[in-house]
Design an enzyme around this catalytic site. Structure first.
Site, short mmCIF file in Angstrom:
data_model
loop_
_atom_site.label_atom_id
_atom_site.label_comp_id
_atom_site.label_asym_id
_atom_site.label_seq_id
_atom_site.Cartn_x
_atom_site.Cartn_y
_atom_site.Cartn_z
N SER A 209 21.30 28.58 50.25
CA SER A 209 21.47 27.81 49.03
C SER A 209 21.13 26.34 49.23
O SER A 209 21.32 25.78 50.32
CB SER A 209 22.92 27.93 48.54
OG SER A 209 23.17 27.04 47.47
N TYR A 233 17.69 24.51 43.09
CA TYR A 233 17.95 23.97 41.76
C TYR A 233 16.91 22.88 41.51
O TYR A 233 16.58 22.11 42.41
CB TYR A 233 19.34 23.35 41.68
CG TYR A 233 20.48 24.32 41.86
CD1 TYR A 233 20.87 25.16 40.82
CD2 TYR A 233 21.21 24.36 43.05
CE1 TYR A 233 21.93 26.04 40.97
CE2 TYR A 233 22.27 25.23 43.20
CZ TYR A 233 22.63 26.07 42.16
OH TYR A 233 23.68 26.94 42.32
N THR A 259 17.26 29.06 40.45
CA THR A 259 18.43 29.37 39.62
C THR A 259 18.32 28.59 38.32
O THR A 259 18.19 27.36 38.33
CB THR A 259 19.73 29.00 40.35
OG1 THR A 259 19.82 29.76 41.55
CG2 THR A 259 20.94 29.29 39.48
N LYS A 349 16.33 33.49 38.93
CA LYS A 349 17.70 34.04 38.93
C LYS A 349 18.55 33.39 37.84
O LYS A 349 18.51 32.17 37.67
CB LYS A 349 18.35 33.80 40.29
CG LYS A 349 19.79 34.26 40.42
CD LYS A 349 20.30 33.99 41.82
CE LYS A 349 21.75 34.37 41.99
NZ LYS A 349 22.66 33.48 41.23
N HIS A 373 25.77 34.36 37.13
CA HIS A 373 26.28 33.47 38.18
C HIS A 373 27.66 33.92 38.66
O HIS A 373 28.52 33.10 38.99
CB HIS A 373 26.35 32.02 37.66
CG HIS A 373 26.02 31.00 38.71
ND1 HIS A 373 24.79 30.39 38.81
CD2 HIS A 373 26.75 30.49 39.73
CE1 HIS A 373 24.80 29.54 39.82
NE2 HIS A 373 25.98 29.58 40.39
#
Length: 476
Positions: A209, A233, A259, A349, A373
């Site tokens: 992440s 992100y 995301t 996603k 999420h």
């Protein structure tokens, strides 16, 4: 043997009265000695010649004594011999390593979740287990999975089962991906490295992440042969996003996960109530909680400081950090820009509508993940499992379809595959293992999921993942 008869004893025998043991050894012994005597439970056992003639006045009574003294009698008792006991006494080997002991004790991921709850501070556990607002989305995801009804096919040869699948055109030992999770070193001091090693050992893709506490380079060094994906992100500062993509490309990450369900941070009330900050701050409440989890605090304070590998120094709550980084102005044009910047596989996603899924595929996404999420953003949003059939029909073969949200067992994963998903992302499941027993706990999760997937496939009558079909499952 003298067996004189009297009517009173006959009546006693016929009414079920216990036959009196007249063995001289039994009579002369103390009460404790009588209980230990081989004649205690079977009157006259091996000593019918000692019977008093006045006590057996009827052939029926005498035959009753024979039954009780014989091994076939219902009241027959004897002290067990060591040769008979020793095969039954097989204590488990003593396991001194605490992580191994806790991991071996778990028979399901839910067991690891219960262990994890006791092992870490409340704020840490709640960050993993909690959701947004009323946590209805998280609860509905589990309710949907528990409502699954399988329709097995029988009279099939399932002696050999292959649970492997194809993800982004390459084989994986299971159709499972370790999802990106933030702040992972907060759950256990080894964090992403422990998870990455376990994923690599199991042959599963691992996703790092942007909010990770270990760098892209460090993970690549630990698992150079493992499939690595990087979750991104789109930040307000596009140059920072471009820099991260470049680092991911240079260190061999095969796929980028964008995301898209985080224009702002969801209202995660557990974190607000717990006052969760990154890194954890010392207050009277956290000190009191730490007294119950000294091992966690010891590991936190004696290892490198907890920080975000992709960010400069930050202190504040998770929600404040998210709102500082996330860009609420992101549109389809930004997705197209990202596609032009990234040459590897692209996964989008956080999609929950059919129109958004079609748009992502048209712009160039190689895979779409149906996701809310984990119920941590918009509460009361769509349940991912229930959306799979509709998405599978809309996307067809133009892109791969993946899903996440509440998956804790192999049968959960099989249900998603039957409905049309190519793969399942798991996050909480391996984090429970990590909090319970470190890397050993994560490896235990992969062992449990592998066994459960194999067993469910055999019981369904499927030998490969390709044989799983919608006809094998119903949502009640």
């Amino acid at each position: 043997m003298n067996t004189a008869l009297s009517g009173s004893s006959h009546a006693g025998a016929m009414s079920g009265t216990r036959v009196v043991n007249t063995c001289s050894q039994w009579k002369s012994a103390s009460p404790r000695g009588r209980s230990m005597c081989c004649h205690a439970a079977a009157p006259g056992r091996d000593c019918l010649t000692h019977m008093d003639a006045t006590e057996f006045d009827n052939p029926i009574t005498w035959m009753h004594a024979l039954v009780m003294q014989s091994p076939g009698g219902s009241d027959y008792r004897q002290l067990p011999r060591w040769s008979e006991l020793s095969p039954l006494l097989q204590p488990k080997p003593l396991v001194l390593n605490g992580d191994r002991r806790r991991a071996q004790r778990a028979t399901t991921v839910s067991d690891l979740r219960a262990i994890a709850r006791r092992r870490v501070p409340r704020a840490v556990y709640d960050y993993v287990a909690g959701g947004a607002e009323l946590e209805a989305s998280a609860a509905r995801a589990r309710a949907a999975l528990e409502s699954v009804e399988f329709v097995p096919r029988v009279l099939r040869d399932v002696s050999a089962v292959d649970p492997s699948g194809s993800l982004l055109g390459r084989s994986a030992s299971l159709p499972v991906v370790f999802a990106p999770t933030g702040f992972t070193r907060m759950m256990h001091h080894e964090g992403e490295l422990a998870v990455a090693r376990a994923a690599g050992a199991a042959g599963l893709p691992y996703s790092l992440s942007t909010m990770g506490t270990t760098s892209l380079e460090a993970v690549a060094e630990v698992i150079p042969g493992c499939r690595r994906w990087f979750q991104l992100y789109l930040w307000n500062d596009r140059s920072r996003s471009r820099d991260l993509m470049q680092r991911a490309h240079e260190t061999g990450y095969e796929a980028l996960i964008l995301t898209v369900d985080t224009p702002v941070a969801g209202m995660r009330l557990r974190d607000v109530r717990n006052g969760l900050t990154i890194p954890p701050s010392l207050s009277w409440r956290t000190i009191a909680d730490g007294a119950r989890h000294p091992h966690w605090w010891f590991n936190l304070l004696t290892t490198p400081p907890l920080s975000f590998a992709s960010l400069s120094n930050w202190r504040g709550t998770a929600a404040e950090l998210a709102n500082q980084l996330f860009d609420p102005s992101v549109t389809v044009d930004d997705l197209a820009w990202l596609r032009s910047e990234w040459s590897g596989k692209l996964i989008v996603k956080g999609v929950q509508s059919i129109d958004d899924a079609r748009t992502a595929v048209e712009v160039g996404a190689d895979a779409v993940v149906i996701s809310n999420h984990g119920g941590r953003q918009l509460d009361r949003s769509r349940t991912p499992l229930e959306a799979i059939p509709e998405f599978a029909e809309a996307i067809g073969g133009r892109a791969e379809l993946m899903v996440d949200g509440g998956f804790l067992s192999g049968s959960d994963i099989i249900a998603a595959l039957c409905l049309g998903a190519h793969g399942v992302l798991i996050g909480r499941a391996y984090l429970y293992g990590l909090m319970a027993a470190g890397e050993t706990g994560v490896r235990r999760v992969t062992e449990l999921l592998t066994h459960e997937i194999r067993t469910t496939m055999q019981l369904l009558g499927a030998t490969t993942v390709k044989e799983l079909s919608p006809a094998m499952v119903r949502l009640r």
